[in-house]
Structures are given as C-alpha cells and as structure tokens.
Design an enzyme around this catalytic site. Structure first.
Site, PDB file in Angstrom:
ATOM      1  CD  GLU A 156      14.028  72.435 -13.964  1.00  0.00           C
ATOM      2  OE1 GLU A 156      14.466  71.297 -13.727  1.00  0.00           O
ATOM      3  OE2 GLU A 156      14.758  73.403 -14.224  1.00  0.00           O
ATOM      4  CG  ASP A 202      14.350  76.579 -14.796  1.00  0.00           C
ATOM      5  OD1 ASP A 202      15.419  76.120 -14.351  1.00  0.00           O
ATOM      6  OD2 ASP A 202      13.554  75.896 -15.481  1.00  0.00           O
ATOM      7  CB  SER A 240      17.696  71.919 -13.795  1.00  0.00           C
ATOM      8  OG  SER A 240      16.830  71.141 -14.512  1.00  0.00           O
TER       9      SER A 240
END
Ligand SMILES: *[C@@H]1O[C@H](CO)[C@@H](O)[C@H](O)[C@H]1NC(C)=O
Ligand SMILES: *[C@@H]1O[C@H](CO)[C@@H](O)[C@H](O)[C@H]1NC(C)=O
Ligand SMILES: *[C@@H]1O[C@H](CO)[C@@H](O)[C@H](O)[C@H]1NC(C)=O
Ligand SMILES: *[C@@H]1O[C@H](CO)[C@@H](O)[C@H](O)[C@H]1NC(C)=O
Ligand SMILES: *[C@@H]1O[C@H](CO)[C@@H](O)[C@H](O)[C@H]1NC(C)=O
Length: 603
Positions: A296, A300, A514
C-alpha cells in the site's frame, strides 16, 4: 476586608469540591461490539491508557460557515482560507467547559502536569491506569480479541456526571473498535507485470478526451504514470519545484514506503524523477523500516509522487496500536492512529495543500460521536486550504465484513438486519471520496466503494446531484438497504486496477481504490501548482467546486463521465454507473486540461 473575601472564596471552593458527590452519573455512550470481536478477560487495573477527552468546539457552526464560503466558487470569499490562529479561535471550547472538565479531573487527582492540551484546548489528554479510568467513567474495561488475532482494551459503555454531558463530546479509548485498513482489493504477482510497461505494437486506443486523443494500448492491461497522464489529459504539464506547493500521502498499519523500490519505479516510469525522494514525517514514533516494504505504501508514494514530480512530497508514517501485552505497564493500544495524525496535521502551520489517504473502516464500526468529531477535524483542515482525498472502499455497496457464508451485510446494532455498509472517513461530507474505474475506455470497476452514509445527512452541495441519481432508480429499489437522505459516496473516480508498482525489487500489478485516491490527488496537486503559480490560493476543500462543475452542462468536459459498470455487494448487483453523478464513480474521472482552465479562471 481582604482576608474576609479570601475566606469566602475558600469556603466556596470547598463547597464546589464537595458538590460532585451529589452529581447524578448518566450513560454517555453505549455500543454493540462489532462483529468479529470477542470479549476476553477483564483489563488489568494497572494497565496505563491515554484518555483523550474532546470538549465541544463551541464555534464550529461558524467555522463551517467560513468553510462553505471559502470553498464555494461563486462566493466572493472563494479561496480566502483561514489562518492557524483564526481556526484555533473557532474550534476553542467554551471557558465553562474547560473549567468544569478541570474540576472533574481534579476530583480524580489529576491536575497541572497530568493534563496535556491541544493548542486550541479542544482536546485534553490524561494518562491514567485502567482502574482510575473505570472509576471516572463508571465503566468496565475488557480485553477484546478480533478474529484476526488483534487485541484491544475497550468498554462497551461509559458514563459521566450529568452536568458534564454538554461539556464533553467524547472520551476515547472507550467504545472505539474500528480497525482502519488499506483499500487494496487486488494484488497480482503475475507474469504480465514482469514484462515491460509499454507495448509499441498494438494500435493506440482512441479516447477523445485524452491528451492527443489516444492512450497507449498497453494501458488497458497495465497502468503507468504515463497512462494516467495520457488518459487524464496532462501530458507535457510540468509543475514547479519551488512554488510553495506540496503534496503528501499518509501511511498507517506499519505500511512502509521503500526508497529502493521508489527509485526502480522512477527509472521504469518517471526517469526525470530518479534520485528524487520524499520527506518522511514520523508521528507517534511511526517507522519507515526499509526491510519491510508495504504494498500500500509503495503504491501511494510511487504513483502520487510519480504524477506530481517535482512538487515537494511528504510521506506521513503514523504508528499504529501496538499489540496488547497484559503485563507491560507502558501505555498500550490506547490511540486510534487516525486521531494522532489529525492532531498532528491540525497543528502544523503550513501543511501540504493536497493529502491522499487510502485507509478506512466500515462506518458502523465507528461510534457516531467519534466520526462526527474526526469529520469536524477534516472540515477544519479544509478551512485552512487543504484538499483531502480518500479511497471510497473496495467492497462495492457492501464494503467491510460481508458474512462469508451468506454474502450479506449485517447491521451492528443488534437488529441483525442486512444493510449496505458505507466506509468512514469517505462518508464524511468534508472530504473527497474517490471511487474506481478499470480499462480503456473507462468503466466502473466492480469493487468501487459507493453508497450513502448512515451518519451524515446529504450536504448542500449534493442537493441537485444525488436526488437526480435517485430519480433514475425504479421506485422501491433497495428499499431499507440504504439511507437515501445520506451523504452520497463517492464524489469522483480514477483508475483503480492493474497499477504497475515496484515491490521488494520487482514489478507487480496492484489494484484497489487505494490506487484511485493517490491518482486523483496527483492531478489535484497539479491544479494547485497551476493556481499557486498564478498567484492564487490553493483549491482547499474540493467538493463545492466539483459539484458546481458537475451541475454546469457547459463544463461537462471537466470530468469523464463513467456510465457503465456497477458495484456489487451485500448479495446484490449494487448501483449502476449512470450519466452524471452516481454512487459508483461520482462525476467520473478528471480531465486535467479542462479543469486547469476552470481553476485558473476562478478568483
Ligand atoms: C480493454 O479491455 C477490456 C476487458 O478486457 C475489453 O473489453 C476492451 O475491449 C479493451 N479495450 C480495447 C480498446 O481493446
Ligand atoms: C542519480 O545519482 C547517481 C549517483 O549519484 C548518478 O550516477 C546518476 O547520474 C543520477 N541520475 C540522475 C537521473 O540524476
Ligand atoms: C526492521 O525490520 C526487520 C525485518 O523485519 C527487523 O528485523 C528489524 O528489527 C526492524 N527494525 C526496526 C528498527 O524496527
Ligand atoms: C444476531 O446474530 C447473532 C450471531 O449470529 C446471534 O447470536 C444473535 O442472537 C442474533 N440477534 C438477534 C436479535 O437476532
Ligand atoms: C442496473 O441496470 C440494469 C440493466 O439496465 C437493470 O436491470 C438494473 O435494474 C439496474 N440496477 C439498479 C439498481 O438500478
């Protein structure tokens, strides 16, 4: 005379101190333990917890009014964001609340250095043993264990003297059982990812709104920064490094952003960014352990900072709740990491103007008082000129914990009723919720979180868009499964699957909303670059602008309306993406070129 009056003061003080024994104690909040948690032993009385006490922000309605005015493109105050001092004055509690809470703490032997306060004094923190917390709150703390093995020390109910109910909004950790998690639905370690990111053989895909009218054919199966810039019409736009504009994303749950992977990603997709990096800000001892890359965090940082290079970038790493260890007397699992981050950023004088977050939880696992207060914190950031994007969730209309056996979504209020499950914080009306699309041309991705809040009513900016969508439903559709008067989610969308990132030294494909939140935030940061370079304010809270663009037929090219696909969940096919706003993809995906002209024409 003087001695006499001093004596009276002392006598009054003694009287005040004695009075509380007569106060009636009343329940402040009671919750049902969310599904998945099991009550274990009583909590050890000498375990230490940091109690956070929220005092009502007596002028919040005024702050909210300022927020609407400075965020509404048709208002003469558009862009006139508030300073840190102005904000702190508006969120300060009433002095009476401060005094009454101080007296109550003093009755329990807490004063002076025992009490920590936020700069606006709207939060008070005291470190106490569980035994004392139980006395203060007339509560019983237990250890609760989640089906994943996580443990928390919580109570299902707490009480306060009746005269304090109007002066304390909430106290945590008490009833908060939420477990914020990353919105990453899919992770593929497949062969496709091992190949190069571009395919020069296949003909480009025609997308009239894209830069040059086409998108590389490979983008249909593998998303790169170049694909996103083509698709969202930003090819050739170069932001400045030193305009004062900044961009950031948040990291929780020991998700660490790996620096070597970032360089591999830049070499693969953004060669000009090679050797550049981000600033790391650690909150509450948050780490960025380079031996433990997080998918994650890598997603990002790589995509957000890849889109926005060379805008100065920040990765916030906030420590999570450590596992509960019964014999350790250090403060434990007391903090909700989200609140720690909010606390930090609200007290940062010049925060990044665009911040993306890809962590959320089922709205129903968050006590309404907590959701309300955290949402007010987001409003406060908006008033200061910060744009906040959140992934809308990865479970369609039934994000979270659908019963694996029945695929149904149960309410958590003891009724065992099936209901769609929106996500918080995206359900907060003061943030921009980003849903997901897939493929070129774009269609809604089936996991795109969407629906309607059960906590927050429809904000004024949705007054036209949401009833417009609801009127397209056959009457009675999903009656009882969703709150048609709630804040609709999401506001906008972006690509959300097949993102090529580097993880542990190798390329992989990853997906989830996400991916959509940092993507949308990336283009918002480019818009902020354009405005700040033109001597204008940053965009701040985006939704009033997004919905006024969405309502204006002459500006429709600003968003690529996504009209196909749906978001199944809770044993239903979910909602359909439609013309205009819908609870799957909002108004659609951004067209940077058109949006740039619009935001540069604004004051
Ligand atoms: C992109 O992929 C989808 C799903 O495989 C397919 O339906 C669509 O036709 C593809 N687009 C193009 C332009 O080939
Ligand atoms: C990155 O840094 C390395 C080592 O200092 C240097 O050899 C290389 O030329 C740099 N690359 C770019 C694109 O600046
Ligand atoms: C970083 O992670 C490695 C591998 O899990 C671990 O051995 C090491 O102790 C960690 N370092 C810190 C400072 O936590
Ligand atoms: C709700 O479901 C739980 C678990 O399946 C069960 O223990 C409980 O009795 C049910 N409650 C009601 C009111 O039906
Ligand atoms: C979605 O569209 C399909 C096909 O037109 C239709 O059958 C279905 O009723 C729609 N669903 C909703 C929730 O509107």
């Amino acid at each position: 005379m003087r001695v006499f009056s001093a004596w009276i003061v002392l006598a009054l003080a003694a009287f005040t101190a004695a009075a509380p024994t007569t106060h009636t104690v009343k329940i402040k909040e009671t919750v049902n333990v969310p599904r998945g948690w099991t009550k274990r032993d009583e909590a050890p009385r000498d375990l230490t917890v940091d109690l956070r006490i929220a005092l009502p922000q007596s002028n919040f309605p005024l702050l909210e009014q300022h927020l609407w005015e400075v965020s509404d493109p048709f208002n003469e105050r558009y862009g006139a964001h508030l300073s840190q001092e102005e904000v702190n004055e508006l969120i300060a509690p009433h002095p009476e609340s401060v005094d009454l809470v101080n007296s109550w703490l003093a009755e329990h032997g807490l004063s002076g250095a025992d009490i920590a306060r936020s700069p606006a004094s709207d939060w008070v923190k005291v470190r106490v043993p569980v035994g004392l917390a139980e006395e203060m709150l007339d509560a019983k703390y237990h250890v609760y264990e989640h089906s994943t093995g996580d443990t928390l020390v919580r109570t299902t109910s707490y009480s306060l003297p009746e005269h304090l109910h109007a002066h304390i909004e909430l106290i945590q950790p008490t009833t908060l059982f939420s477990r914020f998690r990353a919105s990453k639905a899919t992770l593929h370690f497949d062969q496709a990812a091992q190949t190069s990111s571009t395919n020069t053989d296949a003909p480009a895909i025609s997308v009239p709104s894209a830069s040059g009218g086409t998108v590389d054919a490979s983008c249909n199966t593998t998303i790169t920064v170049t694909c996103l810039k083509e698709l969202y019409n930003a090819v050739g736009y170069t932001p400045l490094v030193n305009s004062g504009n900044q961009v950031a994303c948040t990291g929780y749950l020991d998700q660490f952003a790996n620096l070597d992977d970032l360089q591999l990603f830049f070499a693969d997709q953004v060669p000009a960014a090679v050797n550049s990096s981000f600033k790391l800000i650690s909150i509450n001892g948050g780490q960025n352990n380079q031996s433990e890359p997080g998918d994650e965090a890598n997603l990002d940082t790589q995509f957000l900072f890849g889109i926005t290079h060379p805008i100065p970038a920040t990765f916030f790493t906030t420590a999570g709740s450590p596992p509960f260890i019964p014999d350790v007397l250090t403060p434990t699992d007391s903090n909700e990491p989200y609140l720690d981050w909010l606390d930090f950023i609200l007290n940062t004088p010049n925060p990044p103007q665009t911040i993306s977050t890809s962590y959320a939880d089922d709205e129903q696992t968050v006590p309404p008082s907590f959701a309300q207060r955290v949402c007010q914190g987001f409003a406060t950031l908006g008033a200061k000129g910060v744009s906040l994007t959140f992934s809308s969730g990865d479970g369609g209309v039934g994000d979270g914990d659908p019963d694996p056996a029945t695929q149904e979504c149960f309410t958590n209020d003891g009724r065992n009723k099936t209901e769609f499950v929106p996500e918080f914080p995206p359900s907060c009306p003061f943030v921009t919720a980003v849903g997901g699309t897939i493929h070129v041309p774009e269609t809604a991705v089936d996991f795109s979180g969407g629906g309607f809040s059960n906590f927050f009513s429809r904000p004024s900016y949705q007054a036209a868009a949401v009833p417009g969508f609801l009127s397209t439903l056959v009457p009675g559709t999903y009656a009882g499964l969703f709150n048609p008067n709630g804040r609709g989610i999401p506001d906008v969308a972006a690509q959300a699957d097949n993102f090529r990132i580097f993880f542990g030294g190798s390329p992989i494909l990853i997906g989830g909303t996400s991916a959509a939140s940092p993507t949308f935030a990336g283009f918002v940061s480019l818009l902020n670059d354009a405005r700040i370079r033109a001597g204008k304010s940053p965009l701040g809270f985006l939704n009033p602008l997004i919905y006024s663009i969405g309502a204006n037929a002459g500006l429709t090219g600003a968003f690529n309306d996504v009209t196909t696909g749906n978001n199944p969940g809770c044993g239903t096919p979910g909602f359909n993406a439609t013309t205009g706003w819908d609870p799957v993809t909002g108004f659609g995906t951004p067209n940077f070129g058109v949006l740039k002209d619009i935001v540069l024409a604004l004051p």
